[in-house]
Motif scaffolding. Structure first.
Motif, PDB file in Angstrom:
ATOM      1  N   GLY A 139      -1.816   5.704 -13.356  1.00 23.81           N
ATOM      2  CA  GLY A 139      -0.563   4.991 -13.122  1.00 23.81           C
ATOM      3  C   GLY A 139      -0.225   4.761 -11.671  1.00 23.81           C
ATOM      4  O   GLY A 139       0.935   4.485 -11.345  1.00 23.81           O
ATOM      5  N   CYS A 140      -1.219   4.863 -10.793  1.00 27.71           N
ATOM      6  CA  CYS A 140      -1.013   4.602  -9.363  1.00 27.71           C
ATOM      7  C   CYS A 140      -1.725   3.302  -9.007  1.00 27.71           C
ATOM      8  O   CYS A 140      -2.938   3.188  -9.203  1.00 27.71           O
ATOM      9  CB  CYS A 140      -1.561   5.751  -8.521  1.00 27.71           C
ATOM     10  SG  CYS A 140      -1.438   5.482  -6.739  1.00 27.71           S
ATOM     11  N   PHE A 141      -0.976   2.344  -8.458  1.00 26.28           N
ATOM     12  CA  PHE A 141      -1.545   1.022  -8.210  1.00 26.28           C
ATOM     13  C   PHE A 141      -1.398   0.559  -6.761  1.00 26.28           C
ATOM     14  O   PHE A 141      -1.582  -0.615  -6.463  1.00 26.28           O
ATOM     15  CB  PHE A 141      -0.897   0.002  -9.143  1.00 26.28           C
ATOM     16  CG  PHE A 141      -1.214   0.228 -10.594  1.00 26.28           C
ATOM     17  CD1 PHE A 141      -2.360  -0.298 -11.163  1.00 26.28           C
ATOM     18  CD2 PHE A 141      -0.377   1.004 -11.379  1.00 26.28           C
ATOM     19  CE1 PHE A 141      -2.651  -0.080 -12.495  1.00 26.28           C
ATOM     20  CE2 PHE A 141      -0.666   1.227 -12.713  1.00 26.28           C
ATOM     21  CZ  PHE A 141      -1.810   0.690 -13.282  1.00 26.28           C
ATOM     22  N   ALA A 142      -1.088   1.470  -5.846  1.00 26.47           N
ATOM     23  CA  ALA A 142      -0.985   1.134  -4.421  1.00 26.47           C
ATOM     24  C   ALA A 142      -1.834   2.116  -3.639  1.00 26.47           C
ATOM     25  O   ALA A 142      -1.729   3.337  -3.840  1.00 26.47           O
ATOM     26  CB  ALA A 142       0.469   1.203  -3.956  1.00 26.47           C
ATOM     27  N   ALA A 143      -2.693   1.592  -2.763  1.00 28.95           N
ATOM     28  CA  ALA A 143      -3.629   2.466  -2.061  1.00 28.95           C
ATOM     29  C   ALA A 143      -3.909   1.942  -0.660  1.00 28.95           C
ATOM     30  O   ALA A 143      -3.709   0.764  -0.362  1.00 28.95           O
ATOM     31  CB  ALA A 143      -4.932   2.603  -2.853  1.00 28.95           C
ATOM     32  N   ILE A 144      -4.391   2.853   0.172  1.00 29.27           N
ATOM     33  CA  ILE A 144      -4.831   2.541   1.537  1.00 29.27           C
ATOM     34  C   ILE A 144      -6.288   2.942   1.643  1.00 29.27           C
ATOM     35  O   ILE A 144      -6.668   4.049   1.226  1.00 29.27           O
ATOM     36  CB  ILE A 144      -4.001   3.319   2.578  1.00 29.27           C
ATOM     37  CG1 ILE A 144      -2.518   2.985   2.451  1.00 29.27           C
ATOM     38  CG2 ILE A 144      -4.496   3.034   3.988  1.00 29.27           C
ATOM     39  CD1 ILE A 144      -1.617   3.960   3.202  1.00 29.27           C
ATOM     40  N   VAL A 145      -7.134   2.068   2.194  1.00 25.00           N
ATOM     41  CA  VAL A 145      -8.549   2.367   2.390  1.00 25.00           C
ATOM     42  C   VAL A 145      -8.824   2.284   3.890  1.00 25.00           C
ATOM     43  O   VAL A 145      -8.976   1.187   4.442  1.00 25.00           O
ATOM     44  CB  VAL A 145      -9.454   1.399   1.604  1.00 25.00           C
ATOM     45  CG1 VAL A 145     -10.917   1.710   1.878  1.00 25.00           C
ATOM     46  CG2 VAL A 145      -9.159   1.483   0.114  1.00 25.00           C
ATOM     47  N   PRO A 146      -8.883   3.422   4.602  1.00 23.62           N
ATOM     48  CA  PRO A 146      -9.065   3.404   6.051  1.00 23.62           C
ATOM     49  C   PRO A 146     -10.526   3.353   6.489  1.00 23.62           C
ATOM     50  O   PRO A 146     -10.801   3.402   7.692  1.00 23.62           O
ATOM     51  CB  PRO A 146      -8.425   4.731   6.467  1.00 23.62           C
ATOM     52  CG  PRO A 146      -8.670   5.631   5.310  1.00 23.62           C
ATOM     53  CD  PRO A 146      -8.639   4.778   4.078  1.00 23.62           C
TER      54      PRO A 146
END
Length: 889
Positions: A98-105
């Motif tokens: 249920g998590c749909f926001a992410a950061i890919v560094p």
């Protein structure tokens, strides 16, 4: 209506608040990656109030978890510091949780495809991360903790982000948002700008741009943001990618159109940030006030003052001039000062710099004041800086920017004291001047983006069928390039006069054409493969008789075949000789329609002729253009002064020239398959305009352009008949409606004003008129009912508006908010119902699922009206005096 741009619908589950106001975070990290340790440390020490879990590594200050399934609740935001091979599994697990926001560094070669497959929307790849200092979130690769403040930074380069953060720390400036866009494979600038435009915590916005994914969304979001706060942009690598500078010039034009200030380097970006973070320009008076570049200089030394004056003039600014009465007041208040601009104080009078700057700032003829302080023997710099800070608190006028010279500890301490007091302070006079001119440019750009054009507009009636015939002929022959005759035919179809001429297949036909046109004539080779005919001897001027024409034709064919043996020759173009017919010389100009990989179609204007490629005095803008924009484009060139009439140059009607640019802009709108069109030269004199030569071509089959700025949807205009037989035109609103809109507001009944605007207001301010008439047709629609009967200009008698709301929670429908009003003389005619029906039709075409509106509880006529349309009503939970109307589409 289906517009060219399909606005992205929110993927199921994604919420903007989860990204920009998260309440819980999870870090999924591979300890072998160097970024993992930096992110863990920054997350743990940022002061975030919500839970931050770590999966894959142990980190002090973070809550350990074995897997996503073990978390007590779905996290709002995930930070994925994982190698590319592990990213898809992690994103699928996030979506399942249920998590749909992410950061890919880190690197993510297939990140766009992964986002599409999993529904998880990401910042990245190679994102610098996300800092929201006010809530203590530091999910970034920063080397220091950014302090909270009002600057917003959107960046693609991590190194640039760290440089700006480091500078801001030294200046004790803080941030509301730092958003690392990275390689822009996922969430881009538009989403972040849309959020910042609605966030009152954000002030000036800094953009580090390299790649724009969706030009239409970016320009739209940038313009919405620039309406309410300064936006400054830099583009590293622009000249490296295109040494000609054309791409950079087009980008500057695109940013100007959005009201964004473009700067050239990191030093300029930091100077602009210093200025715009601390200074707000005050409205000034006088006929020259709009430019905002009238600078007054005061200094306690002649040399620094002269350097500041030189910097103003070299950068295109103006030294402010004031009245004799003001000068006399200065002489009384500052008897030791040398009069003029710069205003010079004796070296030992540095402590009176604040007083002098305040006097200058109060003058209506001054847009900004640059106060320059040089070290002087026996002077306490802390005292002088304190005096300047105290005086500024009482100043009510033009902004004061301080150049406090010197690098010794005393000078640095004085600058720090001024900065802590909230003043824009610089280490050199030139930097302070740059700041003043940044203010001027920002003011002009934002004013131009919201300028109210006059009612008059160019009504076009092009022969689109003629242009379509030219395009169809090229497609049938498998060609992309226009011949000169074809390019001129397109221009004539749009009302731009072209020199009389005739395309012919051979010499005999050329002679017959010349006899009909009348000597002298010009002979040109006709070939789609030779856009620059003069380079191969393909143009001969001033042919006065048949013998000369025959000889010129033979020589021309021989020269062309020798120089370009592969070029296809279709014959000749014979044209009547054009040129000066009196003592004044006409101007040779060049108009261009071109295409930029990032921002799409552009319009260029400058001097013409055979050497025009080397002419630096060129201005650019984006279609669509109206007269106001086209005139501004012309006036951005230095050569505009020649068009007013200079020595032996004829004066030119600038309105006619602006209309030519509007016509070229309309070609780009109507025929997106045209890749380029050049008019060179366009002959201009007191009698009018005449296109002497033109070239251009089509895009490959199947390709079409998309404008950065949505064009006016003229196809939505329809006539409507009222119950009493009166006829109106109902059409989308346009910028030229500002005056009619203001007049319609003045004709509303006071009760209608209160019901429509929830308060009693007597006049719509210009900024609000601009916002209401200069709309983004991809985001909103306003239909106006126009009455053209009777004398005088057409009148607006009704308007209905539907604005698509950004954002939304998981599963929420796409929502638009409506408003409608009609003038008293049109009530009871069915006009409001027709306007609303048109709005709802447009909303369905745009994929809206729910239309909402707010109605005052005592507005019984409107409550009954919306019920008749099928709306349901409920009392607003926030305000008992307001009813919420809702209609599912």
């Amino acid at each position: 209506m289906k517009l060219p741009l399909a606005l992205p619908r929110h993927r199921p589950g994604f919420r903007e608040t989860a990204l920009f106001r998260p309440q819980s975070v999870v870090l999924l990290a591979d300890p072998a990656l160097p970024e993992s340790g930096i992110l863990a440390r920054n997350l743990a020490t940022g002061g975030f109030a919500g839970p931050i879990h770590a999966i894959g590594l142990a980190a002090e200050g973070l809550l350990p978890a074995e897997a996503l399934e073990a978390l007590p609740a779905p996290p709002d935001l995930a930070v994925l510091c994982l190698p590319p091979g592990a990213q898809e599994a992690a994103m699928r697990a996030l979506a399942a949780r249920g998590c749909f926001a992410a950061i890919v560094p880190v690197a993510g070669p297939d990140l766009a495809a992964l986002s599409e497959r999993t529904g998880v929307r990401v910042l990245g790849a190679h994102s610098f991360g996300l800092c929201l200092p006010r809530i203590g979130l530091n999910a970034s690769l920063s080397h220091i903790a950014p302090r909270p403040g009002r600057l917003a930074l959107l960046c693609q380069s991590g190194a640039m982000a760290r440089a700006v953060i480091d500078w801001a720390e030294g200046e004790e400036l803080g941030f509301s948002h730092i958003v690392g866009i990275g390689t822009n494979q996922g969430l881009g600038f538009a989403l972040a700008l849309d959020w910042i435009a609605r966030d009152p915590e954000a002030g000036a916005v800094l953009l580090d741009l390299r790649r724009i994914k969706n030009r239409r969304l970016f320009i739209s979001a940038a313009r919405a943001t620039a309406r309410t706060r300064p936006v400054v942009a830099i583009r590293p690598g622009g000249r490296q990618a295109d040494a000609s500078g054309l791409a950079d010039a087009v980008m500057e034009a695109a940013l100007r159109r959005a009201g964004v200030l473009r700067v050239g380097g990191l030093e300029d970006l930091l100077a602009a940030a210093e200025t715009l973070a601390r200074v707000r320009p005050a409205p000034r008076g006088g006929p020259d006030a709009l430019a905002g570049d009238r600078v007054a200089i005061v200094a306690n030394g002649q040399g620094p003052a002269q350097l500041a004056a030189d910097a103003v003039l070299q950068s295109g600014g103006r030294l402010a001039a004031w009245s004799p009465a003001a000068q006399e007041a200065f002489s009384l208040a500052l008897p030791q000062a040398a009069p003029g601009n710069p205003l010079l104080l004796p070296p030992q009078e540095g402590h009176r710099l604040a007083e002098a700057a305040s006097l200058l700032a109060a003058l209506p003829e001054v847009d900004s004041v640059v106060a320059v302080h040089a070290p002087a023997p026996g002077q306490d710099q802390d005292v002088a800086a304190s005096a300047r800070a105290a005086a500024a608190l009482a100043a009510r006028g033009a902004p004061v920017l301080v150049g406090w010279l010197g690098q010794a500890p005393a000078a640095a301490a004085a600058r720090r004291r001024l900065a802590l007091a909230g003043h824009a302070v610089y280490a050199t006079a030139a930097a302070a001047v740059r700041g003043a001119l940044h203010l001027a440019t920002d003011r002009r750009n934002r004013a131009a983006a919201a300028e109210l054009p006059p009612r008059d507009m160019l009504e076009l009636a092009p022969d689109r069928a003629a242009v379509r015939a030219v395009i169809d002929a090229l497609r049938a022959e498998g060609r992309l390039g226009f011949t000169e005759a074809e390019a001129l035919r397109i221009l004539e179809a749009y009302g731009l006069p072209a020199v009389p001429g005739q395309a012919v297949p051979d010499v005999d036909a050329a002679i017959a054409a010349a006899m009909r046109l009348g000597f002298p004539v010009v002979l040109k080779v006709l070939s789609p493969d030779l856009p620059r005919k003069t380079e191969v001897g393909g143009v001969v001027l001033g042919l006065k008789d048949v013998a000369g024409l025959r000889a010129a034709a033979a020589a021309m064919v021989a020269q062309v075949r020798a120089a370009r043996p592969q070029a296809r020759i279709d014959g000749f173009l014979v044209q009547r000789q054009a040129g000066a017919t009196g003592p004044l010389r006409p101007h040779e100009l060049r108009l261009r329609l071109g295409d930029d990989p990032m921002f799409g179609p552009w319009i260029g204007y400058g001097r013409g002729g055979t050497a025009s490629d080397f002419e630096p005095d060129v201005a650019f803008d984006l279609p669509p253009l109206n007269r106001t924009l086209a005139l501004a484009l012309i006036r951005r060139t230095h050569g505009v002064r020649l068009l007013e009439g200079f020595r032996d140059h004829a004066p030119v009607d600038l309105t006619l020239l602006a209309d030519a640019l509007v016509r070229l802009s309309q070609v780009a709108i109507d025929f997106p398959e045209i890749e380029g069109l050049i008019v060179n030269p366009l002959l201009a004199d007191g009698k009018g305009l005449l296109a002497l030569d033109a070239s251009g071509g089509l895009r490959p089959p199947g390709q079409r352009s998309m404008l950065s700025v949505p064009p006016y949807p003229a196809e939505l205009a329809r006539e409507w008949t009222a119950r009493d037989g009166r006829r109106l035109l109902v059409r989308p609103i346009r910028p030229e409606d500002a005056a009619a809109h203001a007049e319609a507001f003045r004709n509303l009944a006071p009760e209608d004003v209160r019901w429509r605007f929830f308060s009693q207001i007597k006049e719509l301010p210009p900024a609000q008129l601009a916002r209401m008439t200069q709309i983004d047709y991809d985001r909103e629609m306003a239909f106006v009912a126009v009455d053209s009967s009777g004398e005088g200009p057409p009148r607006t008698v009704g308007v209905a508006r539907l604005i698509r709301e950004p954002g939304g929670a998981p599963g929420d429908p796409a929502v638009g908010e409506f408003a409608v009003v009609t003038l008293p003389g049109w009530k009871g005619q069915g006009l409001a119902r027709h306007l609303m029906e048109r709005l709802l039709e447009w909303g369905r075409g745009q994929g809206l699922e729910l239309v909402v509106g707010q109605v005052l509880a005592d507005n019984q006529p409107m409550l009954g009206f919306v019920r008749s349309l099928g709306f349901t009503l409920r009392r607003s939970p926030e305000d008992d005096e307001v009813m919420e109307a809702r209609l599912a589409l």
